[in-house]
Design an enzyme around this catalytic site. Structure first.
Site, PDB file in Angstrom:
ATOM      1  N   HIS A  16      27.278   3.099 -24.798  1.00  0.00           N
ATOM      2  CA  HIS A  16      26.227   3.523 -25.726  1.00  0.00           C
ATOM      3  C   HIS A  16      24.849   3.303 -25.102  1.00  0.00           C
ATOM      4  O   HIS A  16      23.975   4.169 -25.168  1.00  0.00           O
ATOM      5  CB  HIS A  16      26.285   2.725 -27.038  1.00  0.00           C
ATOM      6  CG  HIS A  16      27.483   2.975 -27.871  1.00  0.00           C
ATOM      7  ND1 HIS A  16      28.203   1.952 -28.453  1.00  0.00           N
ATOM      8  CD2 HIS A  16      28.099   4.123 -28.246  1.00  0.00           C
ATOM      9  CE1 HIS A  16      29.199   2.470 -29.160  1.00  0.00           C
ATOM     10  NE2 HIS A  16      29.165   3.781 -29.042  1.00  0.00           N
ATOM     11  N   LYS A  40      36.201   5.141 -40.961  1.00  0.00           N
ATOM     12  CA  LYS A  40      36.192   3.903 -40.191  1.00  0.00           C
ATOM     13  C   LYS A  40      35.798   2.737 -41.085  1.00  0.00           C
ATOM     14  O   LYS A  40      34.938   2.873 -41.941  1.00  0.00           O
ATOM     15  CB  LYS A  40      35.193   3.986 -39.029  1.00  0.00           C
ATOM     16  CG  LYS A  40      35.567   4.978 -37.951  1.00  0.00           C
ATOM     17  CD  LYS A  40      34.556   4.923 -36.827  1.00  0.00           C
ATOM     18  CE  LYS A  40      34.913   5.870 -35.700  1.00  0.00           C
ATOM     19  NZ  LYS A  40      33.933   5.801 -34.602  1.00  0.00           N
ATOM     20  N   ARG A  90      33.309  11.116 -22.926  1.00  0.00           N
ATOM     21  CA  ARG A  90      34.006  10.430 -21.837  1.00  0.00           C
ATOM     22  C   ARG A  90      34.986  11.333 -21.120  1.00  0.00           C
ATOM     23  O   ARG A  90      35.365  11.069 -20.003  1.00  0.00           O
ATOM     24  CB  ARG A  90      34.730   9.201 -22.386  1.00  0.00           C
ATOM     25  CG  ARG A  90      33.784   8.150 -22.928  1.00  0.00           C
ATOM     26  CD  ARG A  90      34.513   7.098 -23.693  1.00  0.00           C
ATOM     27  NE  ARG A  90      35.023   7.718 -24.930  1.00  0.00           N
ATOM     28  CZ  ARG A  90      35.603   7.073 -25.904  1.00  0.00           C
ATOM     29  NH1 ARG A  90      35.812   5.781 -25.812  1.00  0.00           N
ATOM     30  NH2 ARG A  90      36.011   7.697 -26.983  1.00  0.00           N
ATOM     31  N   SER A 127      34.349   1.478 -28.378  1.00  0.00           N
ATOM     32  CA  SER A 127      34.128   0.375 -29.315  1.00  0.00           C
ATOM     33  C   SER A 127      35.444  -0.266 -29.715  1.00  0.00           C
ATOM     34  O   SER A 127      35.542  -1.491 -29.839  1.00  0.00           O
ATOM     35  CB  SER A 127      33.392   0.874 -30.564  1.00  0.00           C
ATOM     36  OG  SER A 127      32.095   1.277 -30.240  1.00  0.00           O
TER      37      SER A 127
END
Length: 141
Positions: A16, A40, A90, A127
């Protein structure tokens, strides 16, 4: 041009921070915003995430930190006058996940998505991985 870097940032990772620093070089202003994803469950309090993002941006004069509860990402963009969303990717799986949302943001509000490829040295970081690893018991030597 102003840009929004949204995410749950739970926790804030080196990945991040890298995307934020690189985005700050490309845009006049970057708003990094803790968004609430109903899919989440937050592990860290929002205030803690905001504090960590502020710490990550202390030397970036064109970065501000905010949070948004409820409503769509494009609702926030409209409210604060932002036309570009930054997303770090990614790999192909991230891009496949992000593309439909990017298209929808464009259709709903004319908001463009700017993809920044992850630094290969950090591309394995997520994360979820950081959280999982921090909860592991150390291996005895």
């Amino acid at each position: 041009m102003r840009a929004l870097f949204p995410g749950s940032f739970d926790p804030v990772t080196q990945g991040h921070k890298d995307i934020l620093r690189r985005a700050a070089l490309l845009f006049d202003e970057v708003v990094v915003c803790v968004m609430f994803n109903s899919n989440k469950t937050g592990r860290s309090p929002v205030t803690e995430r905001l504090d960590r993002l502020c710490a990550a941006a202390t030397d970036l004069s064109n970065v501000t930190v905010d949070s948004h509860t409820g409503g769509l990402l494009v609702d926030y963009c409209r409210r604060v006058g932002i036309d570009v969303v930054i997303r770090g990717v990614r790999g192909v799986a991230d891009l496949d996940y992000e593309m439909p949302m990017a298209r929808m943001n464009h259709e709903l509000a004319g908001v463009e998505t700017f993809f920044i490829a992850a630094d290969p040295a950090l591309a394995h970081i997520s994360s979820t991985l950081v959280t999982t690893m921090s909860q592991q018991e150390p291996v005895p030597k």
